[in-house]
Each structure stands twice: as C-alpha cells, then as structure tokens.
Design a protein around this motif. Structure first.
Motif, PDB file in Angstrom:
ATOM      1  N   ASN A   1     -93.294  80.131  33.809  1.00 42.05           N
ATOM      2  CA  ASN A   1     -92.576  79.075  34.790  1.00 42.05           C
ATOM      3  C   ASN A   1     -91.826  78.473  33.711  1.00 42.05           C
ATOM      4  O   ASN A   1     -92.105  77.253  33.447  1.00 42.05           O
ATOM      5  CB  ASN A   1     -93.310  78.159  35.529  1.00 42.05           C
ATOM      6  CG  ASN A   1     -92.508  77.380  36.282  1.00 42.05           C
ATOM      7  OD1 ASN A   1     -91.444  77.497  36.639  1.00 42.05           O
ATOM      8  ND2 ASN A   1     -93.151  76.281  36.842  1.00 42.05           N
TER       9      ASN A   1
ATOM     10  N   SER B   1     -92.710  89.024  41.438  1.00 41.77           N
ATOM     11  CA  SER B   1     -93.788  89.578  40.710  1.00 41.77           C
ATOM     12  C   SER B   1     -93.504  90.723  40.209  1.00 41.77           C
ATOM     13  O   SER B   1     -92.885  91.677  40.966  1.00 41.77           O
ATOM     14  CB  SER B   1     -94.881  89.632  41.940  1.00 41.77           C
ATOM     15  OG  SER B   1     -95.218  88.419  42.647  1.00 41.77           O
TER      16      SER B   1
ATOM     17  N   TYR C   1     -90.527  83.246  37.165  1.00 43.74           N
ATOM     18  CA  TYR C   1     -89.891  82.257  37.811  1.00 43.74           C
ATOM     19  C   TYR C   1     -88.452  82.116  36.984  1.00 43.74           C
ATOM     20  O   TYR C   1     -88.357  82.144  35.637  1.00 43.74           O
ATOM     21  CB  TYR C   1     -90.384  80.854  37.933  1.00 43.74           C
ATOM     22  CG  TYR C   1     -91.503  80.887  38.711  1.00 43.74           C
ATOM     23  CD1 TYR C   1     -91.571  80.579  40.193  1.00 43.74           C
ATOM     24  CD2 TYR C   1     -92.873  81.125  38.136  1.00 43.74           C
ATOM     25  CE1 TYR C   1     -92.591  80.898  40.746  1.00 43.74           C
ATOM     26  CE2 TYR C   1     -93.904  81.562  39.004  1.00 43.74           C
ATOM     27  CZ  TYR C   1     -93.984  81.061  40.257  1.00 43.74           C
ATOM     28  OH  TYR C   1     -95.126  81.474  40.992  1.00 43.74           O
TER      29      TYR C   1
ATOM     30  N   LEU D   1     -99.678  81.509  45.194  1.00 43.58           N
ATOM     31  CA  LEU D   1    -100.011  82.425  43.956  1.00 43.58           C
ATOM     32  C   LEU D   1    -101.571  82.120  44.024  1.00 43.58           C
ATOM     33  O   LEU D   1    -102.282  83.225  43.577  1.00 43.58           O
ATOM     34  CB  LEU D   1     -99.461  81.795  42.571  1.00 43.58           C
ATOM     35  CG  LEU D   1     -99.126  82.701  41.510  1.00 43.58           C
ATOM     36  CD1 LEU D   1     -98.024  82.206  40.628  1.00 43.58           C
ATOM     37  CD2 LEU D   1    -100.771  82.953  40.755  1.00 43.58           C
TER      38      LEU D   1
ATOM     39  N   SER E   1     -89.151  83.624  42.583  1.00 46.13           N
ATOM     40  CA  SER E   1     -90.110  84.083  42.081  1.00 46.13           C
ATOM     41  C   SER E   1     -90.261  85.331  42.382  1.00 46.13           C
ATOM     42  O   SER E   1     -90.021  86.003  43.397  1.00 46.13           O
ATOM     43  CB  SER E   1     -91.434  83.256  42.952  1.00 46.13           C
ATOM     44  OG  SER E   1     -92.459  84.086  42.970  1.00 46.13           O
TER      45      SER E   1
ATOM     46  N   VAL F   1     -88.280  80.117  45.877  1.00 49.24           N
ATOM     47  CA  VAL F   1     -88.889  79.002  46.058  1.00 49.24           C
ATOM     48  C   VAL F   1     -88.115  77.875  46.716  1.00 49.24           C
ATOM     49  O   VAL F   1     -88.630  77.219  47.544  1.00 49.24           O
ATOM     50  CB  VAL F   1     -89.719  78.840  44.727  1.00 49.24           C
ATOM     51  CG1 VAL F   1     -90.454  77.549  44.693  1.00 49.24           C
ATOM     52  CG2 VAL F   1     -90.190  79.897  44.084  1.00 49.24           C
TER      53      VAL F   1
ATOM     54  N   HIS G   1     -95.822  86.926  37.060  1.00 52.28           N
ATOM     55  CA  HIS G   1     -95.343  86.026  38.073  1.00 52.28           C
ATOM     56  C   HIS G   1     -94.199  85.239  37.428  1.00 52.28           C
ATOM     57  O   HIS G   1     -94.410  84.432  36.458  1.00 52.28           O
ATOM     58  CB  HIS G   1     -96.408  84.864  38.738  1.00 52.28           C
ATOM     59  CG  HIS G   1     -97.504  85.503  39.517  1.00 52.28           C
ATOM     60  ND1 HIS G   1     -97.026  86.001  40.681  1.00 52.28           N
ATOM     61  CD2 HIS G   1     -98.752  85.688  39.023  1.00 52.28           C
ATOM     62  CE1 HIS G   1     -98.307  86.802  40.993  1.00 52.28           C
ATOM     63  NE2 HIS G   1     -99.036  86.666  40.277  1.00 52.28           N
TER      64      HIS G   1
ATOM     65  N   PRO H   1     -88.037  78.460  33.942  1.00 53.22           N
ATOM     66  CA  PRO H   1     -86.948  79.381  34.720  1.00 53.22           C
ATOM     67  C   PRO H   1     -85.721  79.729  33.933  1.00 53.22           C
ATOM     68  O   PRO H   1     -85.248  80.707  33.921  1.00 53.22           O
ATOM     69  CB  PRO H   1     -86.822  78.369  35.833  1.00 53.22           C
ATOM     70  CG  PRO H   1     -88.056  77.612  36.053  1.00 53.22           C
ATOM     71  CD  PRO H   1     -88.644  77.519  34.591  1.00 53.22           C
TER      72      PRO H   1
ATOM     73  N   GLU I   1     -95.815  76.951  46.508  1.00 57.00           N
ATOM     74  CA  GLU I   1     -95.692  78.158  45.649  1.00 57.00           C
ATOM     75  C   GLU I   1     -96.837  78.220  44.930  1.00 57.00           C
ATOM     76  O   GLU I   1     -97.668  79.601  44.586  1.00 57.00           O
ATOM     77  CB  GLU I   1     -94.590  78.065  44.621  1.00 57.00           C
ATOM     78  CG  GLU I   1     -94.434  79.296  43.642  1.00 57.00           C
ATOM     79  CD  GLU I   1     -94.088  80.631  44.301  1.00 57.00           C
ATOM     80  OE1 GLU I   1     -94.056  80.592  45.544  1.00 57.00           O
ATOM     81  OE2 GLU I   1     -94.560  81.425  43.327  1.00 57.00           O
TER      82      GLU I   1
END
Ligand code: SAM
Length: 311
Positions: free
Chosen positions: A240, A306, A265, A159, A304, A293, A263, A242, A155
């Motif tokens: 990130n 965007s 998560y 990215l 993930s 992911v 981005h 999550p 991942e």
C-alpha cells in the motif's frame, strides 16, 4: 438541474468524486444546484453548468452539511477545504457542535517518502496525537508524523477476512500497521511489517500493545527493497504505497510463494490502471481481482488488485 433527477445524479457524481466540498447542494424550488469539483463539462440530460456564488450552510448546521466530507481520526477532524476562511469557519463549527472532536486541522496534501499530511491548525486544541478505533481495534498515532487513512477501514476488513490461520504475510509499506493489526486480531498468523519511517514503527509497536491479537507481528524499520530479499517467502504480500507500488512489483514477486497472493494498491485513471495491469502481466503476474476502493480525484481512483504468479 430539475429536482426529480437530482438524487440519481448526486449519487453518480459522489461515486465519481465530482462534488465539491467547498459549498453545499441547494434547491431554489424547481432546480437543484450541485457544487462541482474541478472543471467539468458535464453531459447530463436536463443539467447545465452554471457559475454562482457558493452557498454556505447556516452556521450551526455546517457540521451536518459537511458530515462525511472530513476525515475523523480519534477526536481529531481533518478537512480538505482549500478556502482558508471557509476552512476556519467549518473548523469552529465542528468544535462548537460538541460531537467529541477536540481539534480540527486543514490538510493540504500528503507528501514525502513518509506520506505525511501537510497540516495547518484550524480550531480546538493544537493536538496531533490520537487514539483511533476501527473495526474494534485501537491505534495510537500522531497525525503529523505518520500516514493513516480512516477511509481504508472497509478495505482492511475485507482483506483480513481472506486470510487463513497459519499464513506468513509481509506488509511492505506498513505505516503504523493497520492492515496487519486487524489481520492479526482476526487470525493466527505471522506478519512482518516494514516501514522506513521510525515514527511509524514506534506507533505500530504502541498499537500492537493496545490490542489483544491472535497473530504475531514483527515490526521492521527499513526500506522494503533492502530487507525483502532477506525474508522467507510469503503467502501474502501487502503493497500500500499507491503512487510508487508499481516500482516494487519485481521485489515482491521474488519473495512470494508460488501459490501466494499480492495485494497491490495503485492510484490512477482508468487508462493508467489498464497500463499498469499490462505491466503487471508482463512481470509474470496474473490479476485475479480488481476493485475500486474509493475515488481519489475526479479522474482517478484508488484501486486494489489481487495478483498471483503466472505459472
Ligand atoms: N499501509 C499503511 C496504511 O494503510 O496505513 C501505510 C501506507 S502509506 C501510504 C505508505 C507507507 O510506506 C508510509 O508509512 C511510508 O513511510 C512507507 N514507505 C515509503 N517508502 C518506503 C520504502 N521504500 N520502504 C518501506 N516503507 C516505505
């Protein structure tokens, strides 16, 4: 289940994270037995759920049998088997296999603001410091003091390849900075890396020193929500964290350029992910890409997303 169907079904169950790591898949001739994680009522043609004793692999083949079911960070192995006796047996077998693992720890979950692992020593040296190599990039970290997941390697590279030279990026929950360091190795960019864990910042600085980077990384010890309003607007923001990322959507949006990308998560079931996407749309953002992911639990995945501002 009958042998002929086993390969396809194993693949499907693996993708859905439904295979238990506490036992092994085995066959008694006509039938294949697959250990299930959790309480499953499977509706698979030709298969039925039976309760039997777990089959441990023969001692010397244990590492092969659990290959892929433990995480490796540098020369440290981290296993998530719940049964203490089995865990100790696996730990010793991994060390004895001579695969370069020096220390084995049992991980019973990630906890707290710093998302650190709850660890119990199993075998080998009682060391927690490691140098981990991923995508030809080196990271120094203490597995007991900071978050790091080797499962995000693909991942992170995916990215990084999206980034263009000249971008200004913010990583809001950077940990030891693996996203940023991999991006900065590939591209000439500026990245502000925020984390509230002082050890994460310390190991980020050490890891920056270990690599030859094209870009520049500015480590910041702070809560993201405190520092974000003081930063310039970014082309890209990485989020990130999550389980909590959704709480910081407005903060991120306020620091994003009009044509910038977030981005994000998140962890959740299919329906929870749908609900979160609805909240994201209501916050004035458009989901431009969505991908799984990896599985997180039988019903949940790490997803993930965007995002762009809805103009
Ligand atoms: N992005 C890193 C990675 O992929 O390895 C780390 C991700 S880890 C799941 C989340 C990180 O966010 C932890 O290092 C934790 O210390 C940090 N963190 C938690 N709450 C925070 C906050 N409010 N502001 C900044 N960092 C925070």
């Amino acid at each position: 289940m009958q042998k002929e169907k086993a390969q396809d079904i194993i693949l499907d169950l693996k993708t859905r994270n439904c295979i238990s790591r506490d036992s092994r898949v085995f066959s008694d001739g006509d039938y294949v037995y697959i250990p299930l994680a959790g309480d499953y009522q499977l509706a698979i043609a030709g298969a039925e759920v039976v309760e039997i004793e777990p089959r441990l692999p023969p001692h010397q083949s244990i590492p092969q049998a659990i290959k892929g079911s433990y995480d490796r960070i540098g020369d440290i192995a981290i296993i998530k088997v719940k049964d203490q006796k089995l865990a100790a047996e696996l730990g010793n077998a991994i060390i004895e296999a001579g695969s370069g693992v020096k220390s084995v720890w049992m991980d019973s979950g990630i906890h707290g603001e710093y998302r650190t692992r709850q660890l119990k020593w199993l075998a080998g040296d009682k060391k927690t410091l490691a140098i981990h190599t991923e995508n030809q990039t080196r990271f120094l970290l203490d597995i007991s003091k900071v978050y790091f997941s080797p499962r995000l390697a693909t991942e992170r590279m995916r990215l990084a390849r999206k980034v263009r030279d000249g971008e200004y990026i913010i990583d809001m929950f950077a940990g030891i900075g693996p996203f940023a360091i991999i991006i900065a190795k590939l591209r000439n960019v500026e990245i502000t890396c925020i984390d509230s864990n002082p050890d994460a910042i310390k190991f980020m600085e050490e890891s920056i020193r270990l690599n030859k980077l094209k870009g520049q990384i500015m480590p910041v010890l702070s809560k993201a929500e405190t520092i974000m309003p003081k930063l310039p607007k970014a082309d890209r923001i990485i989020m990130n964290l999550p389980h909590q990322s959704m709480n910081f959507i407005d903060t991120a949006k306020a620091t994003l350029k009009d044509d910038g990308t977030i981005h994000l998560y998140i962890i959740g079931s299919v329906s929870e992910t749908e609900e979160n996407m609805e909240k994201i749309r209501n916050a004035g953002l458009t989901v431009i890409d969505k991908r799984i992911v990896h599985g997180y639990s039988p019903a949940e995945s790490l997803v993930s997303l965007s995002l762009r501002k809805t103009l």
